[in-house]
Design an enzyme around this catalytic site. Structure first.
Site, PDB file in Angstrom:
ATOM      1  CB  SER A  13      -0.984  -0.001   1.174  1.00  0.00           C
ATOM      2  OG  SER A  13      -0.326   0.219   2.395  1.00  0.00           O
ATOM      3  CG  ASN A  14       3.857   2.710   2.912  1.00  0.00           C
ATOM      4  OD1 ASN A  14       3.843   3.910   3.124  1.00  0.00           O
ATOM      5  ND2 ASN A  14       3.589   1.811   3.852  1.00  0.00           N
ATOM      6  CB  ILE A  88      19.799  -4.435   2.348  1.00  0.00           C
ATOM      7  CG1 ILE A  88      18.347  -3.942   2.247  1.00  0.00           C
ATOM      8  CG2 ILE A  88      20.585  -4.030   1.108  1.00  0.00           C
ATOM      9  CD1 ILE A  88      17.553  -4.496   1.082  1.00  0.00           C
ATOM     10  CG  ASN A 102      13.307   0.279   5.956  1.00  0.00           C
ATOM     11  OD1 ASN A 102      12.400  -0.201   5.264  1.00  0.00           O
ATOM     12  ND2 ASN A 102      13.436  -0.021   7.244  1.00  0.00           N
ATOM     13  CG  HIS A 104      11.065   0.407  11.793  1.00  0.00           C
ATOM     14  ND1 HIS A 104      11.227  -0.931  11.526  1.00  0.00           N
ATOM     15  CD2 HIS A 104      10.677   0.482  13.090  1.00  0.00           C
ATOM     16  CE1 HIS A 104      10.972  -1.636  12.617  1.00  0.00           C
ATOM     17  NE2 HIS A 104      10.637  -0.798  13.577  1.00  0.00           N
ATOM     18  CG  ASP A 145      14.796  -1.841  11.821  1.00  0.00           C
ATOM     19  OD1 ASP A 145      14.542  -1.581  10.634  1.00  0.00           O
ATOM     20  OD2 ASP A 145      14.227  -2.737  12.466  1.00  0.00           O
ATOM     21  CD  GLU A 174       4.230   3.060   7.332  1.00  0.00           C
ATOM     22  OE1 GLU A 174       5.163   2.514   7.929  1.00  0.00           O
ATOM     23  OE2 GLU A 174       3.364   2.427   6.716  1.00  0.00           O
TER      24      GLU A 174
HETATM   25  C1  GAR Z   1       4.574  -0.663   6.626  1.00  0.00           C
HETATM   26  O1  GAR Z   1       3.901  -0.252   7.784  1.00  0.00           O
HETATM   27  C2  GAR Z   1       6.073  -0.537   6.816  1.00  0.00           C
HETATM   28  O2  GAR Z   1       6.447   0.513   7.640  1.00  0.00           O
HETATM   29  C3  GAR Z   1       6.403  -1.855   7.465  1.00  0.00           C
HETATM   30  O3  GAR Z   1       5.610  -2.786   6.788  1.00  0.00           O
HETATM   31  C4  GAR Z   1       4.382  -2.163   6.390  1.00  0.00           C
HETATM   32  C5  GAR Z   1       4.137  -2.502   4.935  1.00  0.00           C
HETATM   33  O4  GAR Z   1       2.855  -2.104   4.541  1.00  0.00           O
HETATM   34  N1  GAR Z   1       7.817  -2.132   7.348  1.00  0.00           N
HETATM   35  C6  GAR Z   1       8.498  -2.820   8.269  1.00  0.00           C
HETATM   36  O5  GAR Z   1       7.994  -3.311   9.257  1.00  0.00           O
HETATM   37  C7  GAR Z   1       9.996  -2.952   7.966  1.00  0.00           C
HETATM   38  N2  GAR Z   1      10.691  -3.439   9.105  1.00  0.00           N
HETATM   39  P1  GAR Z   1       2.496  -1.998   2.985  1.00  0.00           P
HETATM   40  O6  GAR Z   1       2.991  -3.272   2.298  1.00  0.00           O
HETATM   41  O7  GAR Z   1       1.002  -1.905   2.944  1.00  0.00           O
HETATM   42  O8  GAR Z   1       3.163  -0.769   2.436  1.00  0.00           O
END
Ligand code: GAR
Length: 187
Positions: A13-14, A88, A102, A104, A145, A174
């Site tokens: 979704s991001n 990575i 990234n 987080h 992280d 986000e």
């Molecule tokens: C997001 O909230 C992102 O911050 C997190 O996974 C989600 C992905 O959502 N990332 C982590 O936890 C990385 N350690 P999305 O696939 O809907 O964008």
């Protein structure tokens, strides 16, 4: 215009939010999506936006070469991680020094490290009784992280908030900030 690859492991979704933002702004080009999961929904989102997407196994990501070859073929300048769950590898870090960022879903250095991703983060935050959480956008280094922080934003947590409700608040942050920070870094 910088050519940036987007790496995602799940829903994406991001990723879709980022593609929509840059579709109208044209300040950063996203010509390629990579995932470690061939069934990840991010592939459908990429297809909808007309962006080619590819999957690599965990071992291929660790080894580096097949992924690096593709990044080179697409003349990629930088990498954005959006819900990408693998570490990575050193070959990628060497090829893109300070060019991998990234997001987080918490306020690092709290709630980071191995195993702290997606829903696990929001459950840990809830269980600890935190009154606020947020997002951290940071450069990637060899440890989970721990790379230099570029940006953080916070949101309050109500005592009644469930982990799902915390996740929804974090996702809003986000969507609001990640494209802008990507534009600052790569635009
Ligand atoms: C997001 O909230 C992102 O911050 C997190 O996974 C989600 C992905 O959502 N990332 C982590 O936890 C990385 N350690 P999305 O696939 O809907 O964008």
């Amino acid at each position: 215009m910088k050519r940036v690859a987007l790496l995602a492991s799940g829903s994406g979704s991001n990723a879709e939010n980022i593609f929509s933002y840059f579709n109208s702004r044209k300040s950063v080009d996203f010509p390629l999506v990579l995932s470690n999961n061939e069934h990840a929904y991010v592939h459908e989102r990429a297809q909808k936006m007309g962006i080619p997407s590819f999957s690599f196994s965990k071992n291929e990501f660790a080894e580096g070469t097949p992924v690096l070859d593709l990044l080179q073929k697409y003349a990629i300048d930088g990498i954005v991680l959006a819900g990408f769950m693998l570490k990575i590898s050193q070959p990628l870090l060497d090829a893109f020094p300070n060019k991998i960022i990234n997001i987080h879903p918490a306020l690092l250095p709290k709630y980071g490290g191995k195993g702290m991703y997606g829903h696990h983060v929001h459950e840990a935050v809830k269980n600890a009784g935190e009154t606020e959480t947020g997002i951290t956008i940071h450069y990637i280094n060899e440890n989970y992280d721990e790379g230099n922080i570029i940006f953080q934003a916070k949101c309050p947590i109500l005592p009644t908030d469930t982990p799902d409700e915390i996740a929804a608040k974090v996702h809003e942050l986000e969507y609001r900030y990640y494209p802008e920070i990507i534009e600052q870094v790569f635009g």
